[in-house]
Design a protein around this motif. Sequence first.
Motif, PDB file in Angstrom:
ATOM      1  N   GLU A 135      57.775   8.702 112.706  1.00 24.45           N
ATOM      2  CA  GLU A 135      57.990   8.109 111.205  1.00 24.45           C
ATOM      3  C   GLU A 135      56.690   7.036 111.613  1.00 24.45           C
ATOM      4  OE1 GLU A 135      61.908   7.461 112.740  1.00 24.45           O
ATOM      5  OE2 GLU A 135      62.588   9.597 111.658  1.00 24.45           O
ATOM      6  N   GLY A 136      56.013   6.917 112.832  1.00 25.34           N
ATOM      7  CA  GLY A 136      55.549   5.278 112.622  1.00 25.34           C
ATOM      8  C   GLY A 136      55.995   4.426 113.306  1.00 25.34           C
ATOM      9  N   ARG A 137      57.587   4.570 113.561  1.00 28.07           N
ATOM     10  CA  ARG A 137      58.420   3.583 113.913  1.00 28.07           C
ATOM     11  C   ARG A 137      58.138   3.136 115.258  1.00 28.07           C
ATOM     12  NH1 ARG A 137      64.003   3.598 111.572  1.00 28.07           N
ATOM     13  NH2 ARG A 137      64.141   5.485 112.289  1.00 28.07           N
ATOM     14  N   ILE A 138      58.625   1.989 116.128  1.00 25.69           N
ATOM     15  CA  ILE A 138      57.726   1.547 117.736  1.00 25.69           C
ATOM     16  C   ILE A 138      59.675   2.001 117.859  1.00 25.69           C
ATOM     17  CG2 ILE A 138      58.303  -0.665 118.941  1.00 25.69           C
ATOM     18  CD1 ILE A 138      56.201  -1.934 117.111  1.00 25.69           C
ATOM     19  N   ALA A 139      59.870   3.428 118.990  1.00 28.91           N
ATOM     20  CA  ALA A 139      60.814   3.382 119.376  1.00 28.91           C
ATOM     21  C   ALA A 139      60.854   2.180 120.223  1.00 28.91           C
ATOM     22  CB  ALA A 139      60.452   4.589 120.771  1.00 28.91           C
ATOM     23  N   SER A 140      62.273   1.876 120.017  1.00 28.46           N
ATOM     24  CA  SER A 140      62.533   0.549 120.927  1.00 28.46           C
ATOM     25  C   SER A 140      63.988   1.365 121.628  1.00 28.46           C
ATOM     26  CB  SER A 140      63.771  -0.197 120.230  1.00 28.46           C
ATOM     27  OG  SER A 140      62.955  -0.499 119.290  1.00 28.46           O
ATOM     28  N   LEU A 141      64.100   0.825 122.961  1.00 27.87           N
ATOM     29  CA  LEU A 141      64.636   1.337 123.884  1.00 27.87           C
ATOM     30  C   LEU A 141      65.251  -0.070 124.696  1.00 27.87           C
ATOM     31  CD1 LEU A 141      62.143   3.539 125.024  1.00 27.87           C
ATOM     32  CD2 LEU A 141      64.344   4.933 125.261  1.00 27.87           C
ATOM     33  N   GLY A 166      55.813   2.448 121.875  1.00 28.81           N
ATOM     34  CA  GLY A 166      57.295   2.758 122.817  1.00 28.81           C
ATOM     35  C   GLY A 166      57.378   1.366 123.399  1.00 28.81           C
ATOM     36  N   GLN A 167      58.999   0.265 122.856  1.00 29.59           N
ATOM     37  CA  GLN A 167      58.995  -0.415 124.141  1.00 29.59           C
ATOM     38  C   GLN A 167      60.263  -0.152 124.712  1.00 29.59           C
ATOM     39  OE1 GLN A 167      56.401  -3.845 124.365  1.00 29.59           O
ATOM     40  NE2 GLN A 167      58.583  -3.366 125.884  1.00 29.59           N
ATOM     41  N   PHE A 168      60.579  -0.599 125.840  1.00 31.68           N
ATOM     42  CA  PHE A 168      61.506  -1.216 126.656  1.00 31.68           C
ATOM     43  C   PHE A 168      61.908  -2.467 126.753  1.00 31.68           C
ATOM     44  CE2 PHE A 168      60.464   2.991 128.074  1.00 31.68           C
ATOM     45  CZ  PHE A 168      61.880   3.700 128.967  1.00 31.68           C
ATOM     46  N   TRP A 169      63.149  -3.166 125.939  1.00 32.52           N
ATOM     47  CA  TRP A 169      62.667  -4.680 125.851  1.00 32.52           C
ATOM     48  C   TRP A 169      64.179  -4.924 126.851  1.00 32.52           C
ATOM     49  CZ3 TRP A 169      60.609  -6.577 121.872  1.00 32.52           C
ATOM     50  CH2 TRP A 169      60.105  -5.766 120.832  1.00 32.52           C
ATOM     51  N   SER A 170      63.455  -5.698 127.603  1.00 33.30           N
ATOM     52  CA  SER A 170      64.568  -5.226 128.744  1.00 33.30           C
ATOM     53  C   SER A 170      66.271  -7.092 128.243  1.00 33.30           C
ATOM     54  CB  SER A 170      64.115  -6.456 129.222  1.00 33.30           C
ATOM     55  OG  SER A 170      64.611  -7.575 130.710  1.00 33.30           O
ATOM     56  N   VAL A 171      66.936  -5.917 128.770  1.00 34.14           N
ATOM     57  CA  VAL A 171      67.862  -6.832 128.337  1.00 34.14           C
ATOM     58  C   VAL A 171      68.963  -8.345 129.754  1.00 34.14           C
ATOM     59  CG1 VAL A 171      68.991  -6.014 126.426  1.00 34.14           C
ATOM     60  CG2 VAL A 171      69.118  -4.849 128.544  1.00 34.14           C
ATOM     61  N   TYR A 172      67.708  -8.935 129.948  1.00 34.73           N
ATOM     62  CA  TYR A 172      67.617  -9.534 130.988  1.00 34.73           C
ATOM     63  C   TYR A 172      68.439 -11.078 131.264  1.00 34.73           C
ATOM     64  CZ  TYR A 172      66.189 -13.270 134.149  1.00 34.73           C
ATOM     65  OH  TYR A 172      66.257 -14.728 135.148  1.00 34.73           O
ATOM     66  N   VAL A 173      69.603 -10.513 132.449  1.00 38.15           N
ATOM     67  CA  VAL A 173      69.467 -12.029 132.557  1.00 38.15           C
ATOM     68  C   VAL A 173      69.499 -12.097 134.023  1.00 38.15           C
ATOM     69  CG1 VAL A 173      71.856 -11.760 131.040  1.00 38.15           C
ATOM     70  CG2 VAL A 173      72.018 -11.071 133.857  1.00 38.15           C
ATOM     71  N   PRO A 221      53.503  -8.050 113.771  1.00 32.57           N
ATOM     72  CA  PRO A 221      52.239  -7.922 113.724  1.00 32.57           C
ATOM     73  C   PRO A 221      51.582  -7.537 114.682  1.00 32.57           C
ATOM     74  CG  PRO A 221      53.517  -9.665 112.290  1.00 32.57           C
ATOM     75  CD  PRO A 221      54.199  -9.168 113.096  1.00 32.57           C
ATOM     76  N   ARG A 222      51.500  -8.522 115.573  1.00 35.17           N
ATOM     77  CA  ARG A 222      51.008  -8.012 116.496  1.00 35.17           C
ATOM     78  C   ARG A 222      51.006  -6.810 117.476  1.00 35.17           C
ATOM     79  NH1 ARG A 222      50.927 -13.891 120.064  1.00 35.17           N
ATOM     80  NH2 ARG A 222      53.066 -13.684 118.905  1.00 35.17           N
ATOM     81  N   LEU A 223      52.064  -6.090 117.330  1.00 35.63           N
ATOM     82  CA  LEU A 223      53.053  -4.890 118.146  1.00 35.63           C
ATOM     83  C   LEU A 223      51.971  -3.874 117.929  1.00 35.63           C
ATOM     84  CD1 LEU A 223      56.458  -5.205 118.193  1.00 35.63           C
ATOM     85  CD2 LEU A 223      55.102  -4.801 120.595  1.00 35.63           C
ATOM     86  N   ARG A 224      52.125  -4.273 115.688  1.00 39.47           N
ATOM     87  CA  ARG A 224      51.559  -3.108 115.129  1.00 39.47           C
ATOM     88  C   ARG A 224      49.720  -3.132 115.834  1.00 39.47           C
ATOM     89  NH1 ARG A 224      54.539   0.468 113.883  1.00 39.47           N
ATOM     90  NH2 ARG A 224      55.965   0.274 112.401  1.00 39.47           N
ATOM     91  N   ARG A 225      48.861  -4.369 116.009  1.00 35.74           N
ATOM     92  CA  ARG A 225      47.761  -4.390 116.293  1.00 35.74           C
ATOM     93  C   ARG A 225      47.504  -4.432 117.733  1.00 35.74           C
ATOM     94  NH1 ARG A 225      47.953  -9.497 113.866  1.00 35.74           N
ATOM     95  NH2 ARG A 225      47.958 -10.459 116.101  1.00 35.74           N
ATOM     96  N   GLY A 226      48.477  -3.835 118.705  1.00 32.70           N
ATOM     97  CA  GLY A 226      47.718  -3.877 120.462  1.00 32.70           C
ATOM     98  C   GLY A 226      48.629  -1.872 120.211  1.00 32.70           C
ATOM     99  N   GLY A 227      48.778  -2.136 118.871  1.00 30.88           N
ATOM    100  CA  GLY A 227      48.941  -0.005 119.421  1.00 30.88           C
ATOM    101  C   GLY A 227      50.529   0.305 119.483  1.00 30.88           C
ATOM    102  N   PRO A 250      64.589  -2.558 109.737  1.00 32.97           N
ATOM    103  CA  PRO A 250      64.444  -0.705 110.277  1.00 32.97           C
ATOM    104  C   PRO A 250      63.057   0.179 110.019  1.00 32.97           C
ATOM    105  CG  PRO A 250      65.551  -1.611 108.187  1.00 32.97           C
ATOM    106  CD  PRO A 250      65.402  -2.826 109.779  1.00 32.97           C
ATOM    107  N   GLU A 251      62.526  -0.786 109.197  1.00 33.75           N
ATOM    108  CA  GLU A 251      61.014   0.132 108.468  1.00 33.75           C
ATOM    109  C   GLU A 251      60.006  -0.103 109.470  1.00 33.75           C
ATOM    110  OE1 GLU A 251      60.632  -4.316 108.799  1.00 33.75           O
ATOM    111  OE2 GLU A 251      62.069  -3.271 107.978  1.00 33.75           O
ATOM    112  N   SER A 252      60.007  -1.251 110.673  1.00 35.63           N
ATOM    113  CA  SER A 252      59.057  -0.901 112.855  1.00 35.63           C
ATOM    114  C   SER A 252      59.930  -0.546 113.329  1.00 35.63           C
ATOM    115  CB  SER A 252      58.681  -2.202 112.261  1.00 35.63           C
ATOM    116  OG  SER A 252      58.222  -2.746 110.532  1.00 35.63           O
ATOM    117  N   LEU A 253      61.026  -0.830 113.837  1.00 30.63           N
ATOM    118  CA  LEU A 253      61.426  -0.501 114.769  1.00 30.63           C
ATOM    119  C   LEU A 253      62.050   0.644 114.628  1.00 30.63           C
ATOM    120  CD1 LEU A 253      62.221  -4.636 116.392  1.00 30.63           C
ATOM    121  CD2 LEU A 253      60.107  -3.176 116.156  1.00 30.63           C
ATOM    122  N   ALA A 254      62.587   1.619 115.508  1.00 22.38           N
ATOM    123  CA  ALA A 254      63.861   2.499 115.470  1.00 22.38           C
ATOM    124  C   ALA A 254      64.080   2.001 116.711  1.00 22.38           C
ATOM    125  CB  ALA A 254      63.277   4.243 115.461  1.00 22.38           C
ATOM    126  N   PRO A 255      65.590   2.547 117.142  1.00 23.01           N
ATOM    127  CA  PRO A 255      66.790   3.104 117.756  1.00 23.01           C
ATOM    128  C   PRO A 255      66.297   4.058 118.598  1.00 23.01           C
ATOM    129  CG  PRO A 255      67.642   2.267 116.153  1.00 23.01           C
ATOM    130  CD  PRO A 255      66.818   2.775 115.291  1.00 23.01           C
TER     131      PRO A 255
END
Length: 415
Positions: A125-131, A71-78, A62-68, A107-112
């Motif tokens: 498509e109105g989805r958040i591109a997720s890298l 596209g998000q680079f998700w960190s795969v941090y160690v 919900p907050r990702l949507r409110r923030g506009g 899948p309705e919100s986040l797109a690989p």
Amino acid sequence: MAQESGGAAQEHLDEVRELLTEFPVVDGHNDLPWAMREQAGYDLDALDVAGDRTGQLHTDLPRLRRGGVGGQFWSVYVPSDMGPGENPVAATLEQIDFVRRLLARFPESLAPARTADEMEAARAEGRIASLMGAEGGQSIAESMGTLRALYELGVRYMTLTHNHNLRWADSATDQPRAGGLTAFGREVVREMNRLGMLVDLSHVAATTMRDALAVTEAPVIFSHSSSRAVCDHPRNIPDDVLAQLPANGGVAMATFVPKFVLPEAVAWTQAADDNLRAHGLHHLDTTPQAMRLHEEFEAASPRPVATAATVADHLDHMREVAGVDHIGIGGDFDGTAFTPSDLSDVAGYPNLLAELRARGWSRADLAKLTWQNAVRTLRGAEDAARSLSAKRGPSLATIDQLDGPVPTAGGAPAA
């Protein structure tokens, strides 16, 4: 909950929210995967981000949507200081597995997304591109084959170091050892270029930044770093490096972390981090126990508070030095205990954009900052990879070949 800016910026909130429907934010760095590991053992039923998780996480749908966010680079941090019994490659694979499960669940919100074209398709498509971005070269364990495997799994940038040096690259927050990049480090950059994996220069020493820019044949990014001229912290970018971005084609994505953007917060955060360590916790811990300790510390020693205006000061300067085509946003949400007062979570991006609009940034300027620059930079890396992969095959270099074997304690090469 993100608060809205006051004053002149308040007048622009509706305008920037409309802009974000067309040119949403691409954020360069979000540590939700590690926060989920620490708080819920990666269990999306135990900590379901489909609902508002204010007070537990900076990030939820919900907050990702409110923030506009588009596209998000998700960190795969160690961590770069994992102990001898811990395996950074396995831990990175666990992070990647979490991101893949996250995308499959929503899948309705986040797109690989692995390419610039796939980012554009997700936006349509109105989805958040997720890298994904791997935060630190410890994730490849000095192996070109592992680097290629991470690329095949969808990792589209690698931060060359995290908080500690590697044998082949110096970190911004460690004592210089390599003097920048070693021969193997330069080969890592070249192989990343050949693959189309963005070279991320956040966290690295300024010498490493300069060496990478001298070697790279593709655009680079700074996934979450601000201006050293505005706040003199080693995690930030010197002006001479920012000035090289127009020729390189890359993008510097300003971060929100108070100790990197507000000079008064540097010493206070160091004391707060020391307080966590005194209680046996890692200084990057954001679990409820750690946050309670921070709250107690803050009650006794009020912290200097950054705002959207603080971050805007950095973006103004970065724009002046690098140009509006070479800046972006990398909040570092869920990777920091503290945030600016009106950028407290992923719903807050409109407050920053409204502040910039009040300072005279045009709609076209903001569109570049939020969406266009990041997408162009990834496309540039893809274009370079097509050319380079036609000229040379996979690197088979090893660190021992290029840099020599690790000396033993007595100084002789290891057997």
